[in-house]
Design a protein around this motif. Structure first.
Motif, PDB file in Angstrom:
ATOM      1  N   ALA A 135      38.811  85.658 102.272  1.00 10.41           N
ATOM      2  CA  ALA A 135      37.556  84.913 102.194  1.00 10.41           C
ATOM      3  C   ALA A 135      36.492  85.541 103.100  1.00 10.41           C
ATOM      4  O   ALA A 135      35.324  85.677 102.705  1.00 10.41           O
ATOM      5  CB  ALA A 135      37.792  83.459 102.592  1.00 10.41           C
ATOM      6  N   ALA A 136      36.892  85.947 104.307  1.00 11.63           N
ATOM      7  CA  ALA A 136      35.938  86.547 105.245  1.00 11.63           C
ATOM      8  C   ALA A 136      35.411  87.872 104.723  1.00 11.63           C
ATOM      9  O   ALA A 136      34.204  88.159 104.823  1.00 11.63           O
ATOM     10  CB  ALA A 136      36.607  86.734 106.598  1.00 11.63           C
ATOM     11  N   MET A 137      36.285  88.682 104.129  1.00  5.99           N
ATOM     12  CA  MET A 137      35.846  89.983 103.638  1.00  5.99           C
ATOM     13  C   MET A 137      34.915  89.863 102.447  1.00  5.99           C
ATOM     14  O   MET A 137      34.017  90.691 102.258  1.00  5.99           O
ATOM     15  CB  MET A 137      37.069  90.850 103.293  1.00  5.99           C
ATOM     16  CG  MET A 137      37.827  91.314 104.519  1.00  5.99           C
ATOM     17  SD  MET A 137      39.175  92.454 104.141  1.00  5.99           S
ATOM     18  CE  MET A 137      38.284  93.842 103.437  1.00  5.99           C
ATOM     19  N   ARG A 138      35.086  88.817 101.652  1.00  3.65           N
ATOM     20  CA  ARG A 138      34.164  88.598 100.536  1.00  3.65           C
ATOM     21  C   ARG A 138      32.763  88.269 101.039  1.00  3.65           C
ATOM     22  O   ARG A 138      31.768  88.565 100.381  1.00  3.65           O
ATOM     23  CB  ARG A 138      34.670  87.455  99.651  1.00  3.65           C
ATOM     24  CG  ARG A 138      35.864  87.826  98.767  1.00  3.65           C
ATOM     25  CD  ARG A 138      36.387  86.580  98.060  1.00  3.65           C
ATOM     26  NE  ARG A 138      37.490  86.868  97.164  1.00  3.65           N
ATOM     27  CZ  ARG A 138      37.361  87.111  95.866  1.00  3.65           C
ATOM     28  NH1 ARG A 138      36.172  87.140  95.322  1.00  3.65           N
ATOM     29  NH2 ARG A 138      38.432  87.340  95.126  1.00  3.65           N
TER      30      ARG A 138
ATOM     31  N   TYR B 296      39.303  93.704  98.944  1.00  8.00           N
ATOM     32  CA  TYR B 296      38.722  95.043  99.066  1.00  8.00           C
ATOM     33  C   TYR B 296      37.848  95.432  97.880  1.00  8.00           C
ATOM     34  O   TYR B 296      37.462  96.600  97.759  1.00  8.00           O
ATOM     35  CB  TYR B 296      39.835  96.070  99.268  1.00  8.00           C
ATOM     36  CG  TYR B 296      40.227  96.190 100.717  1.00  8.00           C
ATOM     37  CD1 TYR B 296      39.710  97.199 101.522  1.00  8.00           C
ATOM     38  CD2 TYR B 296      41.072  95.261 101.301  1.00  8.00           C
ATOM     39  CE1 TYR B 296      40.049  97.294 102.861  1.00  8.00           C
ATOM     40  CE2 TYR B 296      41.407  95.347 102.651  1.00  8.00           C
ATOM     41  CZ  TYR B 296      40.899  96.367 103.416  1.00  8.00           C
ATOM     42  OH  TYR B 296      41.219  96.448 104.752  1.00  8.00           O
ATOM     43  N   ARG B 297      37.500  94.484  97.045  1.00 14.32           N
ATOM     44  CA  ARG B 297      36.640  94.799  95.895  1.00 14.32           C
ATOM     45  C   ARG B 297      35.275  95.299  96.359  1.00 14.32           C
ATOM     46  O   ARG B 297      34.682  96.189  95.745  1.00 14.32           O
ATOM     47  CB  ARG B 297      36.495  93.572  95.004  1.00 14.32           C
ATOM     48  CG  ARG B 297      36.005  93.887  93.594  1.00 14.32           C
ATOM     49  CD  ARG B 297      36.122  92.659  92.720  1.00 14.32           C
ATOM     50  NE  ARG B 297      37.519  92.317  92.493  1.00 14.32           N
ATOM     51  CZ  ARG B 297      37.962  91.066  92.309  1.00 14.32           C
ATOM     52  NH1 ARG B 297      37.116  90.048  92.361  1.00 14.32           N
ATOM     53  NH2 ARG B 297      39.239  90.842  92.092  1.00 14.32           N
ATOM     54  N   GLY B 298      34.757  94.741  97.460  1.00 16.39           N
ATOM     55  CA  GLY B 298      33.479  95.192  97.984  1.00 16.39           C
ATOM     56  C   GLY B 298      33.538  96.633  98.481  1.00 16.39           C
ATOM     57  O   GLY B 298      32.627  97.432  98.247  1.00 16.39           O
ATOM     58  N   VAL B 299      34.611  96.978  99.189  1.00 14.55           N
ATOM     59  CA  VAL B 299      34.801  98.353  99.661  1.00 14.55           C
ATOM     60  C   VAL B 299      34.889  99.295  98.467  1.00 14.55           C
ATOM     61  O   VAL B 299      34.234 100.355  98.429  1.00 14.55           O
ATOM     62  CB  VAL B 299      36.070  98.460 100.521  1.00 14.55           C
ATOM     63  CG1 VAL B 299      36.374  99.914 100.857  1.00 14.55           C
ATOM     64  CG2 VAL B 299      35.918  97.651 101.800  1.00 14.55           C
ATOM     65  N   ALA B 300      35.699  98.913  97.478  1.00 10.24           N
ATOM     66  CA  ALA B 300      35.875  99.764  96.304  1.00 10.24           C
ATOM     67  C   ALA B 300      34.568  99.928  95.536  1.00 10.24           C
ATOM     68  O   ALA B 300      34.262 101.020  95.029  1.00 10.24           O
ATOM     69  CB  ALA B 300      36.957  99.179  95.399  1.00 10.24           C
ATOM     70  N   SER B 301      33.779  98.859  95.432  1.00 13.71           N
ATOM     71  CA  SER B 301      32.520  98.953  94.686  1.00 13.71           C
ATOM     72  C   SER B 301      31.550  99.907  95.361  1.00 13.71           C
ATOM     73  O   SER B 301      30.833 100.662  94.698  1.00 13.71           O
ATOM     74  CB  SER B 301      31.887  97.565  94.530  1.00 13.71           C
ATOM     75  OG  SER B 301      31.293  97.117  95.729  1.00 13.71           O
ATOM     76  N   ARG B 302      31.526  99.907  96.700  1.00 16.08           N
ATOM     77  CA  ARG B 302      30.635 100.819  97.424  1.00 16.08           C
ATOM     78  C   ARG B 302      31.110 102.257  97.318  1.00 16.08           C
ATOM     79  O   ARG B 302      30.307 103.184  97.151  1.00 16.08           O
ATOM     80  CB  ARG B 302      30.528 100.390  98.897  1.00 16.08           C
ATOM     81  CG  ARG B 302      29.651  99.172  99.065  1.00 16.08           C
ATOM     82  CD  ARG B 302      29.727  98.542 100.443  1.00 16.08           C
ATOM     83  NE  ARG B 302      28.741  97.488 100.569  1.00 16.08           N
ATOM     84  CZ  ARG B 302      28.877  96.267 100.038  1.00 16.08           C
ATOM     85  NH1 ARG B 302      29.995  95.960  99.377  1.00 16.08           N
ATOM     86  NH2 ARG B 302      27.919  95.367 100.150  1.00 16.08           N
TER      87      ARG B 302
END
Length: 310
Positions: A45-48, A100-106
């Motif tokens: 939740a925090a990473m999102r 880690y979807r945000g990391v992967a998207s970047r």
């Protein structure tokens, strides 16, 4: 690429607040089967929040036998001949493809390349070597899908950085064709924690010896280390680490070890940054520039004459 001389005011303030709040709490809490489900939920939740996916990102779930994960494609990521295999962090006991979807998207957006995030098994339910086997299966699965080894870049952070580098070393040891390159964010290099514990004074906002030793103990009781050997064919490597983090000494030592055996390794130390600052661009503005540097590194590998000569 040279990292800035000092972190931004937001970065330094975030680290100082976390160092006196999150870090002591994380160090004091037990890491066991009772607390881990809650911890995994909170981390995701925090990473999102601190690192959400970029607009226009698409994600496709994969469940193919023993291989599980998610293909993440950023906006205008139109490269079809190459792929990045990403191995997420979380101390071997936490982390997920959703977190880690945000990391992967970047990473996908800055490289214009799809990213496959491996959903490897976690400890303590699945201790070593389960994670290593799952990462190796994901790599072989990408080969079977038609990606040549020199069109695959393997990346990872923290514990995932250890697993990503371990895959490359295992391939080299067994003379299996390795990936085109490695991108490692704050990698662990010594699971015995000797290197990290004898490094400079730890100013990380979250990670400590107390937390790390509890997490690693669930994964393995062996003092596993990343030890490249002379004569190995090793991929070009980019290592980024925070100057204020617990595992900075690990990253620096790994870069030295790679260079000592003839490997090409670029080390970037980002001042004032916490462990894996790339996962929290909302709190660390420098994360955007770090992804830019990683993107240029990956692009240089995939567009080099050696990579395009097929």
């Amino acid at each position: 690429m040279t990292a800035p001389d000092r972190g931004s005011l937001r970065t330094r303030a975030t680290r100082l607040v976390a160092e006196h709040t999150v870090k002591p709490l994380a160090a004091a809490l037990p890491v066991n089967t009772a607390t881990l489900p809650v911890a995994r939920f909170v981390i995701e939740a925090a990473m999102r929040v601190v690192g959400p996916s970029l607009p226009g990102t698409s994600a496709h779930r994969v469940d193919d036998g023993a291989v599980r994960g998610e293909f993440v494609t950023g906006l205008k990521a139109d490269r079809l001949d190459a792929v990045i295999l990403y191995v997420h962090g979380g101390g071997f006991v936490a982390g997920s493809v959703a977190a880690y979807r945000g990391v992967a998207s970047r990473l996908s957006t800055t490289t214009r390349t799809p990213v496959f995030v491996a959903d490897y098994r976690l400890a303590p339910e699945h201790p070593s070597p389960c994670a290593q086997l799952d990462v190796a299966r994901a790599y072989r699965w990408l080969l079977r899908r038609g990606f040549a080894p020199d069109r695959i870049v393997v990346a990872g952070d923290s514990a995932g950085g250890f697993l990503a580098a371990d895959l490359a070393l295992a391939n080299a040891r067994l003379r299996i064709p390795g990936p085109a390159g490695l991108v490692l964010f704050s990698p662990m290099a010594d699971l015995g924690l000797r290197i990290a514990h004898t490094g400079d004074r730890n100013r990380d906002g979250v990670i400590s010896y107390a937390l790390s030793v509890k997490a690693v103990a669930h994964f393995t009781s062996d003092r596993l280390e990343l030890r490249p050997e002379r004569g190995m064919t090793l991929p070009p490597t980019l290592i980024q680490t925070g100057g204020a983090e617990y595992f900075a000494a690990d990253a620096i030592e790994l870069a030295d070890r790679l260079r000592q055996v003839g490997g090409a390794c670029e080390l970037q130390v980002w001042p004032d940054q916490m462990h894996v600052f790339q996962v929290m661009p909302a709190l660390a503005p420098e994360a955007r520039f770090a992804f830019g540097a990683a993107g240029r590194f990956v692009t240089s590998l995939l567009e080099s004459p050696a990579a395009t000569a097929v």
